[in-house]
Design a protein around this motif. Sequence first.
Motif, PDB file in Angstrom:
ATOM      1  N   SER A  66       0.857  -1.180   0.000  1.00 10.39           N
ATOM      2  CA  SER A  66       0.000   0.000   0.000  1.00 10.39           C
ATOM      3  C   SER A  66       0.889   1.224   0.000  1.00 10.39           C
ATOM      4  O   SER A  66       2.027   1.188   0.475  1.00 10.39           O
ATOM      5  N   GLU A  67       0.383   2.313  -0.553  1.00  6.08           N
ATOM      6  CA  GLU A  67       1.131   3.569  -0.616  1.00  6.08           C
ATOM      7  C   GLU A  67       2.452   3.422  -1.369  1.00  6.08           C
ATOM      8  O   GLU A  67       3.413   4.124  -1.073  1.00  6.08           O
ATOM      9  N   TYR A  68       2.508   2.510  -2.298  1.00  9.41           N
ATOM     10  CA  TYR A  68       3.758   2.340  -3.033  1.00  9.41           C
ATOM     11  C   TYR A  68       4.077   3.557  -3.898  1.00  9.41           C
ATOM     12  O   TYR A  68       5.235   3.800  -4.236  1.00  9.41           O
ATOM     13  N   THR A  69       3.066   4.313  -4.268  1.00 13.96           N
ATOM     14  CA  THR A  69       3.310   5.485  -5.104  1.00 13.96           C
ATOM     15  C   THR A  69       3.958   6.628  -4.335  1.00 13.96           C
ATOM     16  O   THR A  69       4.298   7.654  -4.922  1.00 13.96           O
ATOM     17  N   ALA A  70       4.139   6.443  -3.018  1.00 11.35           N
ATOM     18  CA  ALA A  70       4.875   7.455  -2.256  1.00 11.35           C
ATOM     19  C   ALA A  70       6.371   7.358  -2.511  1.00 11.35           C
ATOM     20  O   ALA A  70       7.127   8.261  -2.130  1.00 11.35           O
ATOM     21  N   ARG A  71       6.825   6.268  -3.136  1.00 15.48           N
ATOM     22  CA  ARG A  71       8.235   6.069  -3.421  1.00 15.48           C
ATOM     23  C   ARG A  71       8.493   6.255  -4.917  1.00 15.48           C
ATOM     24  O   ARG A  71       7.619   5.987  -5.739  1.00 15.48           O
ATOM     25  N   PRO A  72       9.689   6.663  -5.300  1.00 13.49           N
ATOM     26  CA  PRO A  72       9.983   6.868  -6.720  1.00 13.49           C
ATOM     27  C   PRO A  72      10.006   5.558  -7.492  1.00 13.49           C
ATOM     28  O   PRO A  72      10.127   4.478  -6.913  1.00 13.49           O
ATOM     29  N   LEU A  73       9.913   5.674  -8.799  1.00 21.59           N
ATOM     30  CA  LEU A  73      10.043   4.537  -9.699  1.00 21.59           C
ATOM     31  C   LEU A  73      11.392   4.631 -10.395  1.00 21.59           C
ATOM     32  O   LEU A  73      11.712   5.644 -11.023  1.00 21.59           O
ATOM     33  N   VAL A  74      12.209   3.578 -10.267  1.00 23.27           N
ATOM     34  CA  VAL A  74      13.520   3.518 -10.904  1.00 23.27           C
ATOM     35  C   VAL A  74      13.496   2.427 -11.964  1.00 23.27           C
ATOM     36  O   VAL A  74      13.120   1.291 -11.686  1.00 23.27           O
ATOM     37  N   ILE A  75      13.871   2.789 -13.175  1.00 23.14           N
ATOM     38  CA  ILE A  75      14.028   1.817 -14.256  1.00 23.14           C
ATOM     39  C   ILE A  75      15.479   1.353 -14.267  1.00 23.14           C
ATOM     40  O   ILE A  75      16.399   2.167 -14.174  1.00 23.14           O
ATOM     41  N   TRP A  76      15.684   0.036 -14.380  1.00 23.22           N
ATOM     42  CA  TRP A  76      17.042  -0.494 -14.465  1.00 23.22           C
ATOM     43  C   TRP A  76      17.255  -1.128 -15.832  1.00 23.22           C
ATOM     44  O   TRP A  76      16.518  -2.020 -16.258  1.00 23.22           O
ATOM     45  N   LEU A  77      18.303  -0.659 -16.537  1.00 23.25           N
ATOM     46  CA  LEU A  77      18.692  -1.200 -17.835  1.00 23.25           C
ATOM     47  C   LEU A  77      20.069  -1.834 -17.728  1.00 23.25           C
ATOM     48  O   LEU A  77      21.021  -1.191 -17.287  1.00 23.25           O
ATOM     49  N   GLN A  78      20.171  -3.080 -18.178  1.00 21.58           N
ATOM     50  CA  GLN A  78      21.426  -3.814 -18.135  1.00 21.58           C
ATOM     51  C   GLN A  78      22.268  -3.501 -19.366  1.00 21.58           C
ATOM     52  O   GLN A  78      21.824  -2.814 -20.280  1.00 21.58           O
ATOM     53  N   GLY A  79      23.484  -4.000 -19.389  1.00 23.28           N
ATOM     54  CA  GLY A  79      24.374  -3.762 -20.514  1.00 23.28           C
ATOM     55  C   GLY A  79      24.402  -4.918 -21.489  1.00 23.28           C
ATOM     56  O   GLY A  79      23.433  -5.599 -21.725  1.00 23.28           O
ATOM     57  N   GLY A  80      25.568  -5.161 -22.050  1.00 18.14           N
ATOM     58  CA  GLY A  80      25.748  -6.253 -23.004  1.00 18.14           C
ATOM     59  C   GLY A  80      26.313  -5.773 -24.324  1.00 18.14           C
ATOM     60  O   GLY A  80      27.520  -5.763 -24.509  1.00 18.14           O
TER      61      GLY A  80
END
Length: 408
Positions: A41-55
């Motif tokens: 609950s209240e997860y939208t109180a925290r930021p959203l981070v996208i993680w992109l891997q390399g290769g």
Amino acid sequence: MQLLNLKGFILLLLLLLQCLSCVQARRGFGGSEHDWRYVVSEYTARPLVIWLQGGPGVASSGCGCFEQLGPVDIEGRPRAHNWVQHMNVLFIDSPVGTGYSYVEPHGEYAKDNKQIAQDLVTLMNAFLCQHPEFQLVPLHIFSESYGGKMAPEFALELYLAQQRVELRCQLRSVVVGNPWTSPLDSTLSYAPYLLQLGIVDQRGYSEIARVAADIARLVYNKKWLAALEQSSRIQEVIEEHTGGVFLYNTQRRVHVDDAYRYGEDPKLRSFMLSNVTQALNLTHMSEWMVQNATVFFQLGDDIFKPAIDIVTRLLNETPLRVGVYSGILDLLCATPGTVNWISRMQWQRKLQYTKAPRRAFRIDGVLEGYEQRGGGFSMFWVYRAGHLVQQDNPAAMSHILREFTNYG
């Protein structure tokens, strides 16, 4: 999640959310219950981070989530320094064909960096439409290695799409770790870096520098695929003159029989097939691979092209904060090469950066590295870390996360 666009490509999203108060979970792996929908609950109180891997072609769903920064490791054990305890983390298998993602019709792989970025924007548009609660959540893009090319262009295309009112999001920053942003700068740094550390002698320096010069000539003549092919040669010469130093952390103790490479822990594939694929009920999908070589080779003409101009555009044309962090023990994307392309990069507020003091940062009294900030740009030099900063020095990584997201 199927995204309908001109290519009809499909990308799998793995969304792991901060666990504040759990609802009914499902039996997963690692001897505990997990859920791969929303579990807080209240997860939208925290930021959203996208993680992109390399290769390119290494899967975020495997290497990023289970080897580096997710809540559990490949033994199913809780990871103390995981990002999910502080924020929402979106692991994206990109470019298409990587990890659990695939393309329809078969063979429609990305051929260049811009195509990767546009595919990611299409994905985010669908995601934000299906989950509109994230349209108002601060969004940050983090990446490493080849992600140092993908993430800046993705951020630029996402910002431009937002300006065209094609989607709504709260993109705030893009941060790249040990980035392959300027492949030639990285390559030209190998010989002096190894000589100064005492890993090669003068003869080794000369032979590595000679191959690097050959690659430079190919790059200057825009013979991109030939430069990529010659990069295999420089790694052979480095191995010959160093006795097989570990490219991703020159100080890591690696046994001669170890098969580990970037994102390729020998145990990872078995773990993903035996546990994650089953838990996510994805047995009908094409088989998960640690790294899809086809994805890599389809991008062959683009891999050695620099993306410094994209970073410059982000600084000049957007309000986004841009960050680079570099583990100083990395050879593949060695810190001196990164510093070189940053020093050449020109943007409108660069003077604010060059005049800013370079400061040490400490965690619990321990020196973990240095930072310099100004003109919308930040650079972090990280101690006791190689290519995988979040894995090698999680304390320093937490400091960097807090700098951009206020969490970590």
